[in-house]
Design a protein around this motif. Structure first.
Motif, short mmCIF file in Angstrom:
data_model
loop_
_atom_site.label_atom_id
_atom_site.label_comp_id
_atom_site.label_asym_id
_atom_site.label_seq_id
_atom_site.Cartn_x
_atom_site.Cartn_y
_atom_site.Cartn_z
N LEU A 16 0.82 -1.21 0.00
CA LEU A 16 0.00 0.00 0.00
C LEU A 16 0.86 1.26 0.00
N CYS A 17 1.94 1.25 0.76
CA CYS A 17 2.83 2.42 0.80
C CYS A 17 3.46 2.69 -0.56
N ARG A 18 3.91 1.65 -1.22
CA ARG A 18 4.53 1.82 -2.55
C ARG A 18 3.52 2.34 -3.57
N ALA A 19 2.24 2.06 -3.33
CA ALA A 19 1.17 2.54 -4.22
C ALA A 19 0.68 3.92 -3.80
N LYS A 20 1.38 4.54 -2.85
CA LYS A 20 1.05 5.88 -2.35
C LYS A 20 -0.29 5.92 -1.63
N ARG A 21 -0.70 4.78 -1.10
CA ARG A 21 -1.94 4.70 -0.33
C ARG A 21 -1.56 4.64 1.15
N VAL A 22 -0.90 5.69 1.60
CA VAL A 22 -0.29 5.73 2.93
C VAL A 22 -1.33 5.69 4.05
N GLU A 23 -2.40 6.45 3.92
CA GLU A 23 -3.43 6.44 4.96
C GLU A 23 -4.05 5.06 5.09
N GLU A 24 -4.28 4.41 3.97
CA GLU A 24 -4.84 3.06 3.98
C GLU A 24 -3.84 2.07 4.62
N ALA A 25 -2.56 2.26 4.34
CA ALA A 25 -1.53 1.40 4.93
C ALA A 25 -1.51 1.56 6.45
N PHE A 26 -1.61 2.80 6.91
CA PHE A 26 -1.59 3.05 8.35
C PHE A 26 -2.84 2.48 9.01
N LYS A 27 -3.97 2.61 8.36
CA LYS A 27 -5.21 2.04 8.89
C LYS A 27 -5.09 0.51 8.96
N PHE A 28 -4.55 -0.09 7.92
CA PHE A 28 -4.34 -1.54 7.90
C PHE A 28 -3.42 -1.95 9.06
N TYR A 29 -2.35 -1.17 9.25
CA TYR A 29 -1.42 -1.44 10.35
C TYR A 29 -2.15 -1.42 11.69
N ALA A 81 7.18 6.31 3.68
CA ALA A 81 6.16 6.61 2.68
C ALA A 81 5.52 7.98 2.93
N CYS A 82 5.35 8.32 4.20
CA CYS A 82 4.83 9.65 4.54
C CYS A 82 5.76 10.73 4.00
N ARG A 83 7.05 10.53 4.21
CA ARG A 83 8.03 11.51 3.76
C ARG A 83 8.00 11.63 2.24
N ALA A 84 7.92 10.50 1.55
CA ALA A 84 7.93 10.51 0.10
C ALA A 84 6.66 11.11 -0.50
N ASN A 85 5.56 11.04 0.26
CA ASN A 85 4.27 11.46 -0.29
C ASN A 85 3.67 12.68 0.40
N GLY A 86 4.41 13.30 1.32
CA GLY A 86 3.93 14.50 1.98
C GLY A 86 2.73 14.30 2.87
N GLU A 87 2.61 13.13 3.45
CA GLU A 87 1.48 12.80 4.34
C GLU A 87 1.79 13.27 5.77
N HIS A 97 15.16 13.66 9.72
CA HIS A 97 15.30 13.62 8.27
C HIS A 97 13.93 13.72 7.58
N SER A 98 12.92 13.07 8.17
CA SER A 98 11.56 13.17 7.63
C SER A 98 11.07 14.61 7.69
N PHE A 99 11.27 15.24 8.84
CA PHE A 99 10.84 16.63 8.98
C PHE A 99 11.59 17.55 8.01
N ALA A 100 12.88 17.30 7.83
CA ALA A 100 13.67 18.12 6.92
C ALA A 100 13.17 17.99 5.48
N ALA A 101 12.79 16.78 5.09
CA ALA A 101 12.27 16.57 3.73
C ALA A 101 11.00 17.37 3.50
N MET A 102 10.27 17.64 4.56
CA MET A 102 9.04 18.43 4.43
C MET A 102 9.26 19.89 4.82
N ARG A 103 10.50 20.25 5.03
CA ARG A 103 10.87 21.63 5.37
C ARG A 103 10.22 22.10 6.66
N ARG A 104 10.10 21.18 7.61
CA ARG A 104 9.54 21.52 8.93
C ARG A 104 10.72 21.71 9.88
#
Length: 168
Positions: A58-71, A89-95, A122-129
């Motif tokens: 699901l993460c590779r398909a950019k369905r991050v919210e669905e992946a987290f719900k499944f988790y 996946a959140c970092r890669a997709n801005g979730e 590193h995740s926060f940096a990728a999103m400029r936070r």
């Protein structure tokens, strides 16, 4: 399909191989159908690895919210490794909303692991936070945690040179 036509009964390893292959080849629907067929049609209970494959799929398909719900619905015990898949996946997709929850969950699981704070920074940096980046490093430092140094080696002309990098 060929395996099933041969008359052989799939086991947990066959399902793991198919799920992994689906994940790496973008075959999301086929992967999900295979996962649900595992229990329903073959009586194979999903292991941690099967569940992690579905999250990765699901993460590779950019369905991050669905992946987290499944988790959240399928993992009886928290898994730092699977949360890491979701965080990447959140970092890669801005979730950012899911990322915040995953970050808190990771810290709650292992609050004294420097690697988690580095990964979060590193995740926060990728999103400029930038404020969150700073906070991650401050929390790590206040807990007395240190990132393990990085090592690299290169061989040229029969001679090996080692590089050492440390974050203070």
């Amino acid at each position: 399909s060929e395996f099933l036509r041969s008359g052989m009964e799939p086991n947990h390893l066959i399902f793991l191989a198919v799920l992994s292959s689906c994940s790496h080849n973008g075959m999301v629907q086929h992967g999900l159908e295979t996962f649900y067929s595992m229990v329903r049609d073959f009586g194979v209970e999903p292991s941690h690895e099967h569940l992690a494959c579905v999250v990765d799929l699901l993460c590779r398909a950019k369905r991050v919210e669905e992946a987290f719900k499944f988790y959240k619905e399928n993992f009886t015990k928290p898994s730092i490794d699977v949360l890491g898949i979701i965080l990447d996946a959140c970092r890669a997709n801005g979730e950012t909303e899911v990322e915040d929850v995953v970050c808190r969950d990771m810290i709650d699981l292992k609050p004294v692991d420097a690697g988690h704070y580095v990964r979060l920074a590193h995740s926060f940096a990728a999103m400029r936070r930038w404020e969150d980046v700073s906070e991650s490093w401050k929390q790590m430092k206040s807990l007395g945690l240190k990132k393990l140094p990085g090592w690299s080696k290169i061989e040229m002309n029969g001679r090996t040179t080692t590089f050492f990098m440390s974050h203070s």
